[in-house]
Design an enzyme around this catalytic site. Structure first.
Site, PDB file in Angstrom:
ATOM      1  N   ARG A 243       0.829  -1.225   0.000  1.00  0.00           N
ATOM      2  CA  ARG A 243       0.000   0.000   0.000  1.00  0.00           C
ATOM      3  C   ARG A 243       0.863   1.274   0.000  1.00  0.00           C
ATOM      4  NH1 ARG A 243      -3.304  -3.678  -0.496  1.00  0.00           N
ATOM      5  NH2 ARG A 243      -5.439  -3.585   0.310  1.00  0.00           N
TER       6      ARG A 243
ATOM      7  N   GLU B 283      -4.568   3.700   6.698  1.00  0.00           N
ATOM      8  CA  GLU B 283      -4.279   3.611   5.266  1.00  0.00           C
ATOM      9  C   GLU B 283      -4.894   4.805   4.531  1.00  0.00           C
ATOM     10  OE1 GLU B 283      -5.287   1.407   1.321  1.00  0.00           O
ATOM     11  OE2 GLU B 283      -5.807   0.143   3.030  1.00  0.00           O
TER      12      GLU B 283
ATOM     13  N   SER C 247     -10.435  -0.614   3.405  1.00  0.00           N
ATOM     14  CA  SER C 247      -9.653  -0.806   4.633  1.00  0.00           C
ATOM     15  C   SER C 247      -9.202   0.542   5.158  1.00  0.00           C
ATOM     16  CB  SER C 247      -8.409  -1.642   4.355  1.00  0.00           C
ATOM     17  OG  SER C 247      -8.756  -2.888   3.846  1.00  0.00           O
TER      18      SER C 247
HETATM   19  N1  EPU Z   1     -10.396 -11.019  10.112  1.00  0.00           N
HETATM   20  C1  EPU Z   1     -11.067 -11.086  11.311  1.00  0.00           C
HETATM   21  N2  EPU Z   1     -12.053 -10.167  11.565  1.00  0.00           N
HETATM   22  C2  EPU Z   1     -12.377  -9.193  10.677  1.00  0.00           C
HETATM   23  C3  EPU Z   1     -11.708  -9.129   9.461  1.00  0.00           C
HETATM   24  C4  EPU Z   1     -10.699 -10.044   9.185  1.00  0.00           C
HETATM   25  O1  EPU Z   1     -10.807 -11.942  12.127  1.00  0.00           O
HETATM   26  O2  EPU Z   1     -13.293  -8.402  10.992  1.00  0.00           O
HETATM   27  C5  EPU Z   1      -9.357 -12.011   9.821  1.00  0.00           C
HETATM   28  C6  EPU Z   1      -9.933 -13.280   9.228  1.00  0.00           C
HETATM   29  O3  EPU Z   1      -9.373 -14.369   9.931  1.00  0.00           O
HETATM   30  C7  EPU Z   1      -9.417 -13.341   7.824  1.00  0.00           C
HETATM   31  C8  EPU Z   1      -8.207 -12.440   7.851  1.00  0.00           C
HETATM   32  O4  EPU Z   1      -8.429 -11.510   8.901  1.00  0.00           O
HETATM   33  O5  EPU Z   1      -9.047 -14.630   7.486  1.00  0.00           O
HETATM   34  C9  EPU Z   1      -8.008 -11.699   6.550  1.00  0.00           C
HETATM   35  O6  EPU Z   1      -9.212 -11.001   6.199  1.00  0.00           O
HETATM   36  P1  EPU Z   1      -9.516 -10.575   4.696  1.00  0.00           P
HETATM   37  O7  EPU Z   1      -9.339 -11.726   3.789  1.00  0.00           O
HETATM   38  O8  EPU Z   1     -10.822  -9.874   4.683  1.00  0.00           O
HETATM   39  O9  EPU Z   1      -8.339  -9.597   4.346  1.00  0.00           O
HETATM   40  P2  EPU Z   1      -7.713  -8.375   5.138  1.00  0.00           P
HETATM   41  O10 EPU Z   1      -6.292  -8.694   5.408  1.00  0.00           O
HETATM   42  O11 EPU Z   1      -8.562  -7.984   6.287  1.00  0.00           O
HETATM   43  C10 EPU Z   1      -6.781  -7.241   2.990  1.00  0.00           C
HETATM   44  C11 EPU Z   1      -6.853  -5.911   2.284  1.00  0.00           C
HETATM   45  C12 EPU Z   1      -8.186  -5.757   1.578  1.00  0.00           C
HETATM   46  C13 EPU Z   1      -8.340  -6.889   0.581  1.00  0.00           C
HETATM   47  C14 EPU Z   1      -8.246  -8.209   1.340  1.00  0.00           C
HETATM   48  C15 EPU Z   1      -8.288  -9.405   0.420  1.00  0.00           C
HETATM   49  C16 EPU Z   1      -5.411  -4.462   3.582  1.00  0.00           C
HETATM   50  C17 EPU Z   1      -5.313  -3.284   4.474  1.00  0.00           C
HETATM   51  N3  EPU Z   1      -6.633  -4.841   3.228  1.00  0.00           N
HETATM   52  O12 EPU Z   1      -7.757  -7.222   4.019  1.00  0.00           O
HETATM   53  O13 EPU Z   1      -8.147  -4.545   0.868  1.00  0.00           O
HETATM   54  O14 EPU Z   1      -9.564  -6.794  -0.100  1.00  0.00           O
HETATM   55  O15 EPU Z   1      -6.981  -8.271   2.054  1.00  0.00           O
HETATM   56  O16 EPU Z   1      -7.078  -9.555  -0.229  1.00  0.00           O
HETATM   57  O17 EPU Z   1      -4.391  -5.012   3.197  1.00  0.00           O
HETATM   58  C18 EPU Z   1      -8.699  -2.250   0.879  1.00  0.00           C
HETATM   59  O18 EPU Z   1      -7.503  -2.022   0.806  1.00  0.00           O
HETATM   60  O19 EPU Z   1      -9.550  -1.325   0.885  1.00  0.00           O
HETATM   61  C19 EPU Z   1      -9.152  -3.626   0.993  1.00  0.00           C
HETATM   62  C20 EPU Z   1     -10.424  -3.926   1.216  1.00  0.00           C
END
Ligand code: EPU
Length: 333
Positions: free
Chosen positions: A159, A329, A233
């Protein structure tokens, strides 16, 4: 160039924050930019999907509406496609999928514009923009000239790019060229994608199927900014040392982390925030999304300052519980 005076920015930011700008000027070519004196620090909006306004803007706001998609050339493996920075990102993704140009299907439905894609090196479901980035053109605000940036010039990180750091507010991205695959390389290893493809009953994998799977996943847990204001995010997933991660793992067995190429560990910030009890929290119209704690939302008439304050409280409670520092972010104005 169209200039509007004393105008609400509510339709121009996906958080839907109702602040005013003294002037809003829309530009559709870099010739338009030549004709105005842009002060350093002037806000330039694309899709307005990564900014939280906490006050009125007592000056000029620029809105990038440079459009156009052009196939520049192709070789055996790749097609080089140039898009105006003001093009809507998801429309561009669909345009490429229609032509079977592969590489950005995992980045379907990310809100915002083409110009914002290199700015924050957008990423989702195992793909980051830098994987397909070729070069970009940007307007140097003070020197009033177009400058070309290659991938290494952009210094992409998680990012991150030079446009968020050392060149902050110095350039306006006008177009981006992507190098897309003529024969797709599918990225389906991200667990949720595999599961969704299976649920959809996909037999023959295609970039369209992956895009559809991503759209389904995103729609199921991320709020649609047209219905509930948000900027995706709000925080980055923080990285910690391997040692710190092991310490945390001993205390919190369920903690979610992924290894970075440099050996450090990236922790799912959504998990940390959820453990602090914020998921689904609402105060007035400011809240933490019930299906993905990493996303802060405006249910209607929240002020930017309410959301900003909520984000600071979240940062503090994560720090108190886990001794991990979350970083925003989203840009705060
Ligand atoms: N999780 C929780 N609770 C929550 C959310 C997530 O426990 O409320 C845990 C879950 O275990 C899940 C893990 O976190 O397995 C990962 O969650 P998710 O797959 O939703 O991905 P993220 O790491 O929370 C990142 C990006 C997203 C992107 C997703 C999918 C960042 C800051 N965010 O989120 O990007 O869509 O991966 O690749 O890196 C964005 O930048 O606006 C965005 C939505």
């Amino acid at each position: 160039m169209q200039v509007l005076d004393n105008i609400s920015l509510k339709p121009y930011n996906t958080f839907g924050i109702d602040v005013k700008a003294r002037q809003l000027a829309t530009f559709s070519s870099f010739n338009d930019l030549e004709s105005i004196n842009i002060k350093p620090g002037t806000i330039v909006l694309g899709g307005g999907s990564n900014i939280l306004f906490t006050k009125d803007v007592d000056g000029l706001v620029l809105k990038n509406e440079i459009t156009g998609i052009q196939e520049l050339h192709e070789d055996e493996e790749y097609v080089y496609v140039k898009a105006g920075a003001g093009e809507n990102w998801h429309r561009f993704v669909l345009y490429c999928i229609d032509r079977n140009w592969a590489g950005i299907e995992n980045l379907s439905l990310i809100p915002g514009s083409v110009g914002a894609s290199p700015m924050q090196n957008i990423g989702a479901y195992g793909v980051e923009l830098e994987n397909v980035f070729w070069n970009l053109e940007a307007w140097h605000v003070q020197e009033k000239k177009l400058v070309n940036f290659t991938r290494s010039d952009c210094e992409f990180g998680y990012r991150e790019s030079v446009f968020k750091r050392k060149y902050k507010n110095q350039f306006i991205i006008t177009s981006v060229t992507y190098r897309l695959h003529k024969t797709p390389i599918f990225h389906t290893s991200y667990g949720a994608i595999e599961q969704e493809l299976e649920r959809m009953g996909v037999k023959a994998l295609s970039i369209k199927a992956i895009s559809d799977a991503v759209i389904n996943i995103r729609s199921s847990k991320l709020p649609d900014p047209k219905l509930i204001g948000n900027a995706g995010s709000f925080f980055k997933n923080p990285s910690v040392t391997d040692r710190k991660f092991l310490e945390l793992k001993q205390r919190f067995e369920e903690i979610v982390g992924y290894r970075n190429p440099d050996g450090s560990m990236k922790i799912a910030a959504g998990w940390l925030i959820e453990q602090c009890g914020w998921k689904g929290f609402r105060r007035g119209d400011a809240g933490c999304h019930a299906k993905q704690a990493l996303v802060l939302v405006n249910y209607g008439n929240a002020k930017g300052i309410d959301i900003c304050q909520l984000s600071d409280e979240i940062i503090q409670s994560v720090k108190d519980k886990f001794a991990v520092e979350l970083e925003k972010e989203v840009n705060i104005f």
